[in-house]
Write a protein that holds these residues in place. Structure first.
Motif, PDB file in Angstrom:
ATOM      1  N   PRO A  40      10.222  71.143  -6.909  1.00 28.59           N
ATOM      2  CA  PRO A  40      11.151  70.484  -5.974  1.00 28.59           C
ATOM      3  C   PRO A  40      11.326  68.989  -6.262  1.00 28.59           C
ATOM      4  CG  PRO A  40       9.681  71.910  -4.775  1.00 28.59           C
ATOM      5  CD  PRO A  40       9.163  71.858  -6.177  1.00 28.59           C
ATOM      6  N   PHE A  41      10.244  68.313  -6.671  1.00 27.06           N
ATOM      7  CA  PHE A  41      10.357  66.893  -7.014  1.00 27.06           C
ATOM      8  C   PHE A  41      11.339  66.694  -8.162  1.00 27.06           C
ATOM      9  CE2 PHE A  41       9.065  63.624 -10.081  1.00 27.06           C
ATOM     10  CZ  PHE A  41       9.297  62.475  -9.332  1.00 27.06           C
ATOM     11  N   VAL A  42      11.260  67.527  -9.182  1.00 31.45           N
ATOM     12  CA  VAL A  42      12.144  67.378 -10.338  1.00 31.45           C
ATOM     13  C   VAL A  42      13.597  67.601  -9.933  1.00 31.45           C
ATOM     14  CG1 VAL A  42      12.767  68.375 -12.581  1.00 31.45           C
ATOM     15  CG2 VAL A  42      10.374  67.876 -12.063  1.00 31.45           C
ATOM     16  N   VAL A  43      13.860  68.619  -9.134  1.00 29.16           N
ATOM     17  CA  VAL A  43      15.240  68.910  -8.724  1.00 29.16           C
ATOM     18  C   VAL A  43      15.783  67.806  -7.811  1.00 29.16           C
ATOM     19  CG1 VAL A  43      16.699  70.517  -7.441  1.00 29.16           C
ATOM     20  CG2 VAL A  43      14.969  71.398  -9.008  1.00 29.16           C
ATOM     21  N   ILE A  44      15.051  67.494  -6.750  1.00 33.60           N
ATOM     22  CA  ILE A  44      15.510  66.471  -5.805  1.00 33.60           C
ATOM     23  C   ILE A  44      15.507  65.092  -6.468  1.00 33.60           C
ATOM     24  CG2 ILE A  44      14.927  65.270  -3.646  1.00 33.60           C
ATOM     25  CD1 ILE A  44      14.054  68.019  -2.562  1.00 33.60           C
ATOM     26  N   GLY A  45      14.484  64.815  -7.269  1.00 33.14           N
ATOM     27  CA  GLY A  45      14.413  63.532  -7.957  1.00 33.14           C
ATOM     28  C   GLY A  45      15.567  63.320  -8.918  1.00 33.14           C
ATOM     29  N   LEU A  46      15.990  64.369  -9.600  1.00 35.61           N
ATOM     30  CA  LEU A  46      17.133  64.260 -10.507  1.00 35.61           C
ATOM     31  C   LEU A  46      18.398  63.895  -9.730  1.00 35.61           C
ATOM     32  CD1 LEU A  46      18.528  64.560 -13.252  1.00 35.61           C
ATOM     33  CD2 LEU A  46      18.737  67.007 -12.768  1.00 35.61           C
ATOM     34  N   LEU A  47      18.652  64.634  -8.662  1.00 38.65           N
ATOM     35  CA  LEU A  47      19.837  64.335  -7.845  1.00 38.65           C
ATOM     36  C   LEU A  47      19.748  62.933  -7.252  1.00 38.65           C
ATOM     37  CD1 LEU A  47      20.199  67.781  -6.058  1.00 38.65           C
ATOM     38  CD2 LEU A  47      21.545  66.904  -7.984  1.00 38.65           C
ATOM     39  N   TYR A  48      18.566  62.564  -6.819  1.00 39.30           N
ATOM     40  CA  TYR A  48      18.335  61.230  -6.259  1.00 39.30           C
ATOM     41  C   TYR A  48      18.600  60.157  -7.315  1.00 39.30           C
ATOM     42  CZ  TYR A  48      15.684  57.274  -4.352  1.00 39.30           C
ATOM     43  OH  TYR A  48      15.289  56.037  -3.911  1.00 39.30           O
ATOM     44  N   ALA A  49      18.083  60.337  -8.516  1.00 35.67           N
ATOM     45  CA  ALA A  49      18.276  59.357  -9.585  1.00 35.67           C
ATOM     46  C   ALA A  49      19.750  59.202  -9.937  1.00 35.67           C
ATOM     47  CB  ALA A  49      17.475  59.763 -10.825  1.00 35.67           C
ATOM     48  N   LEU A  50      20.488  60.294  -9.878  1.00 41.90           N
ATOM     49  CA  LEU A  50      21.911  60.246 -10.209  1.00 41.90           C
ATOM     50  C   LEU A  50      22.773  59.715  -9.065  1.00 41.90           C
ATOM     51  CD1 LEU A  50      22.260  63.588 -12.200  1.00 41.90           C
ATOM     52  CD2 LEU A  50      22.082  61.252 -13.109  1.00 41.90           C
ATOM     53  N   SER A  51      22.176  59.559  -7.869  1.00 38.90           N
ATOM     54  CA  SER A  51      22.944  59.072  -6.715  1.00 38.90           C
ATOM     55  C   SER A  51      23.034  57.550  -6.657  1.00 38.90           C
ATOM     56  CB  SER A  51      22.342  59.607  -5.413  1.00 38.90           C
ATOM     57  OG  SER A  51      21.113  58.958  -5.127  1.00 38.90           O
ATOM     58  N   GLY A  52      22.368  56.861  -7.572  1.00 37.36           N
ATOM     59  CA  GLY A  52      22.484  55.417  -7.656  1.00 37.36           C
ATOM     60  C   GLY A  52      21.598  54.616  -6.712  1.00 37.36           C
ATOM     61  N   PRO A  53      20.345  54.982  -6.524  1.00 35.10           N
ATOM     62  CA  PRO A  53      19.473  54.189  -5.653  1.00 35.10           C
ATOM     63  C   PRO A  53      19.065  52.884  -6.342  1.00 35.10           C
ATOM     64  CG  PRO A  53      18.176  55.854  -6.745  1.00 35.10           C
ATOM     65  CD  PRO A  53      19.613  56.095  -7.142  1.00 35.10           C
ATOM     66  N   ALA A  54      18.522  51.964  -5.563  1.00 32.89           N
ATOM     67  CA  ALA A  54      17.986  50.734  -6.140  1.00 32.89           C
ATOM     68  C   ALA A  54      16.793  51.082  -7.016  1.00 32.89           C
ATOM     69  CB  ALA A  54      17.571  49.780  -5.028  1.00 32.89           C
ATOM     70  N   LEU A  55      16.648  50.396  -8.125  1.00 26.52           N
ATOM     71  CA  LEU A  55      15.565  50.679  -9.061  1.00 26.52           C
ATOM     72  C   LEU A  55      14.200  50.537  -8.390  1.00 26.52           C
ATOM     73  CD1 LEU A  55      14.521  51.309 -11.899  1.00 26.52           C
ATOM     74  CD2 LEU A  55      14.679  48.861 -12.412  1.00 26.52           C
ATOM     75  N   SER A  56      14.013  49.501  -7.592  1.00 22.55           N
ATOM     76  CA  SER A  56      12.705  49.284  -6.957  1.00 22.55           C
ATOM     77  C   SER A  56      12.351  50.420  -5.999  1.00 22.55           C
ATOM     78  CB  SER A  56      12.679  47.945  -6.221  1.00 22.55           C
ATOM     79  OG  SER A  56      13.677  47.918  -5.212  1.00 22.55           O
ATOM     80  N   THR A  57      13.326  50.902  -5.249  1.00 22.48           N
ATOM     81  CA  THR A  57      13.086  52.013  -4.321  1.00 22.48           C
ATOM     82  C   THR A  57      12.795  53.294  -5.084  1.00 22.48           C
ATOM     83  OG1 THR A  57      14.623  50.973  -2.775  1.00 22.48           O
ATOM     84  CG2 THR A  57      14.050  53.265  -2.356  1.00 22.48           C
ATOM     85  N   ALA A  58      13.564  53.533  -6.132  1.00 23.12           N
ATOM     86  CA  ALA A  58      13.362  54.738  -6.931  1.00 23.12           C
ATOM     87  C   ALA A  58      11.980  54.719  -7.589  1.00 23.12           C
ATOM     88  CB  ALA A  58      14.457  54.853  -7.993  1.00 23.12           C
ATOM     89  N   LEU A  59      11.598  53.580  -8.161  1.00 19.29           N
ATOM     90  CA  LEU A  59      10.284  53.472  -8.789  1.00 19.29           C
ATOM     91  C   LEU A  59       9.172  53.721  -7.775  1.00 19.29           C
ATOM     92  CD1 LEU A  59      10.700  50.440 -11.203  1.00 19.29           C
ATOM     93  CD2 LEU A  59      10.254  52.820 -11.831  1.00 19.29           C
ATOM     94  N   LEU A  60       9.344  53.221  -6.565  1.00 16.90           N
ATOM     95  CA  LEU A  60       8.339  53.452  -5.519  1.00 16.90           C
ATOM     96  C   LEU A  60       8.194  54.951  -5.255  1.00 16.90           C
ATOM     97  CD1 LEU A  60       6.408  52.288  -3.363  1.00 16.90           C
ATOM     98  CD2 LEU A  60       8.361  52.304  -1.805  1.00 16.90           C
ATOM     99  N   HIS A  61       9.314  55.649  -5.082  1.00 25.27           N
ATOM    100  CA  HIS A  61       9.272  57.094  -4.852  1.00 25.27           C
ATOM    101  C   HIS A  61       8.589  57.826  -6.011  1.00 25.27           C
ATOM    102  CE1 HIS A  61      12.463  56.469  -1.770  1.00 25.27           C
ATOM    103  NE2 HIS A  61      11.841  57.487  -1.204  1.00 25.27           N
TER     104      HIS A  61
END
Length: 156
Positions: free
Chosen positions: A86-107
């Protein structure tokens, strides 16, 4: 088409690719670890696997058993499958949605750290609530990414 290539070249996507690769490789290593524990504990789940150790039918039957250490590694691997996919699937969609780098790195870092701590807590074993807390922290990280996806990019 330029937008897709820009998303894939983004720092967030590259960070996701790095952290996803780390946890997927960790999950893949749990299979050989289970095999190692089966061989060293002489505890097999299938009759054909006992041919390596048993010389006769009586010997083979005594190797068809469960072992607490083997089961512990196997359950840890199962838990990885239930959480990393689930992390890989949701994380992929999340990464492609354009979050801030700092927030994404934290997740991503929180999830990867929690999975490694969970594995250490499971295999040693460390006393509870160490394993439970590490599991819930990783789960919350994945849910947080999912919530952000649904709240900012939801199209119905």
């Amino acid at each position: 088409m330029a937008e897709v290539s820009q998303m894939i070249d983004s720092e967030v996507f590259l960070a996701f690719s790095t952290y996803a690769t780390i946890v997927v490789l960790k999950m893949l290593l749990m299979g050989p670890m289970t095999g190692y524990y089966r061989m060293t504990r002489k505890a097999f789940s299938n009759p054909e696997d006992t041919a390596i150790r048993g010389r006769n039918e009586e010997d083979k039957k005594k190797f068809l058993r469960t072992d607490p250490d083997v089961e512990r590694v196997r359950r840890c691997h199962q838990n990885d499958l239930e959480n990393i996919v689930p992390f890989v699937v949701i994380g992929l969609l999340y990464a492609l949605s354009g979050p801030a780098l700092s927030t994404a790195l934290l997740h991503f870092r929180v999830f990867v750290g929690s999975r490694f701590l969970h594995t250490v807590a499971y295999l040693l074993p460390l006393p509870q609530p160490c394993r439970g807390v590490s599991w819930i922290v990783g789960l919350l990280s994945t849910f947080s990414m999912g919530y952000r996806l649904l709240s900012t990019t939801l199209v119905l």
